[in-house]
Write an enzyme that holds these catalytic residues in place. Sequence first.
Site, PDB file in Angstrom:
ATOM      1  NE  ARG A 164     -10.788 -12.039   4.613  1.00  0.00           N
ATOM      2  CZ  ARG A 164     -10.668 -11.163   5.662  1.00  0.00           C
ATOM      3  NH1 ARG A 164     -11.982 -11.296   6.512  1.00  0.00           N
ATOM      4  NH2 ARG A 164      -9.635 -10.595   5.955  1.00  0.00           N
ATOM      5  N   GLY A 191     -16.788 -10.125  11.991  1.00  0.00           N
ATOM      6  CA  GLY A 191     -17.752 -11.277  11.297  1.00  0.00           C
ATOM      7  C   GLY A 191     -17.714 -12.525  12.079  1.00  0.00           C
ATOM      8  CG  ASP A 220      -8.974  -3.117   9.580  1.00  0.00           C
ATOM      9  OD1 ASP A 220      -7.641  -3.164   9.399  1.00  0.00           O
ATOM     10  OD2 ASP A 220      -9.529  -3.223   8.807  1.00  0.00           O
ATOM     11  CB  ILE A 378       2.041  -4.162   8.744  1.00  0.00           C
ATOM     12  CG1 ILE A 378       2.943  -3.075   8.456  1.00  0.00           C
ATOM     13  CG2 ILE A 378       1.369  -3.746   9.893  1.00  0.00           C
ATOM     14  CD1 ILE A 378       2.262  -1.772   8.095  1.00  0.00           C
TER      15      ILE A 378
END
Length: 487
Positions: A164, A191, A220, A378
């Site tokens: 990131r 992003g 997500d 996960i």
Amino acid sequence: MSPEGISEQKLVYGEAGYVLEDVPHLTDYIPNLPTHTNPLQDNQAYSVVKQYFVNMDDTVAQKIVVHKSSPRGTHFRRAGPRQRVYFESDEVHACVVTCGGLCPGLNTVIRELVCGLAYMYGVSKILGIEGGYRGFYARNTITLTPKSVNDIHKRGGTILGTSRGGHDTSKIVDSIQDRGINQVYIIGGDGTQKGASVIFEEIKRRGLKVSVVGIPKTIDNDIAVIDKSFGFDTAVEEAQRAINAAHVESESVEYGIGVVKLMGRYSGFIAMYATLASRDVDCCLIPESPFYLEGKGGLFEFIEKRLKENGHMVLVVAEGAGQELIAESMRFMDHEDASGNKLLLDVGLWLSQKIKNHFSTKKNITLNLKYIDPTYMIRAIPSNASDNVYCTLLAQSALHGAMAGYTGFTVGPVNGRHSYIPFYRVTETQNQVVITDRMWARLLSSTNQPSFLSQKMVEDARKEEESPTQLLDGEEDSCNHNGVVLL
Ligand SMILES: Nc1ncnc2c1ncn2[C@@H]1O[C@H](COP(=O)(O)OP(=O)(O)OP(=O)(O)O)[C@@H](O)[C@H]1O
Ligand SMILES: O=P(O)(O)OC[C@H]1O[C@](O)(CO)[C@@H](O)[C@@H]1O
Ligand SMILES: [Mg+2]
């Protein structure tokens, strides 16, 4: 150029309100580029396929639920191989980079990009950029060949590493230019796609023959426009193991409660679909649906009711849910990660503590509560079979687009058809669960949990339902927001 330095939108208008939101092409800023016959024409596997090449006029409609008199609306360019290409095989020097958080399927996309470029287009120069965007200027590169990526799809994570922050546009484009790279495949979330968009703008400003292609990644499922993102199905499937464990634990003891936290920073799709798939979940909490603990219609009242009825209960909570409640009851620390994403407080721990305290102090009941946080377990697994197929299609659509000279686009399925979508369309909003939509209503009727909506919110939602235009828009939102599985 618009004031922000972003290219003008390429809009093509047709009859009956048809709009094509087209993607940039290298010829927009480099005139007279030579074209070549697509090598797939002589490929045994493809030459027998009828209409293998995509017709130049094929577009994909964003809205598929329409009324008799409604305008035809927005369309995107259909993905797929074109008859003519803008790169010769030995001219291509491609690179692949992965950015943002991990997601099942990253290695599959890398593999299929490398194998697709090599086997379909005869490309032999493919570089892997290590460690996300900053790797362009701060790390070594890895040579990628079909042999070196052969079985990477069986592993979780990304063989290239990720990060990131660290997006320095001019250093990245300098590196692309210095290395002679002319196809850049960028795999990452919202992003990352914003980062890809500014890289494209800088490449265009410098007049370079370099295609910039975004491949949307986010566990997500929060990327706008596309049906769903890769890794999401795998996450929903893997979440079942945690939910099953919570169910077994809670039903084996007196006053048993299982709390499972799932990923979803701003969007509760994993929690919603995992709950719908399981049928063992009594209550699902997501960021989009505010809830409250105390009083009539609150969470505590519902838990008490379920415990009386069944003796146990399972609660699934998305990590972004209830953040404002936690902030109220704790000293709030407004921290961000290197990319500027808000760092969340642990809703699972907080909620578990609140529930236990309430029942012991107010009801004199000692709960047997087990909190399970499987989030990183996960995210770190390899993709399942259906995500593997999806990743393959994404990678192939991406490289066909780059070979055809398109640039500045994200690839993804829109109503089941792979399309080329301008960057600005996938970065301007985030995909979220619409709680006045049918899918959330389906969840509420499946768990039979309270909606936690105030009377005013219910009335506002009803008013929207009563307006035909709103209804049409709502239907469309359902398609894009909830993925291809909508009935
Ligand atoms: N507005 C922006 N402009 C340029 N670069 C950006 C921008 N936003 C984020 N980036 C860069 O994109 C990369 C990934 O961003 P981020 O960490 O937010 O993950 P993401 O791609 O959104 O994936 P996810 O959130 O699903 O894990 C980082 O290197 C970050 O610096
Ligand atoms: O990898 P990090 O920085 O811990 O970020 C975790 C975040 O990344 C995501 O998995 C998205 O990639 C979110 O669900 C989660 O909030
Ligand atoms: Mg993100």
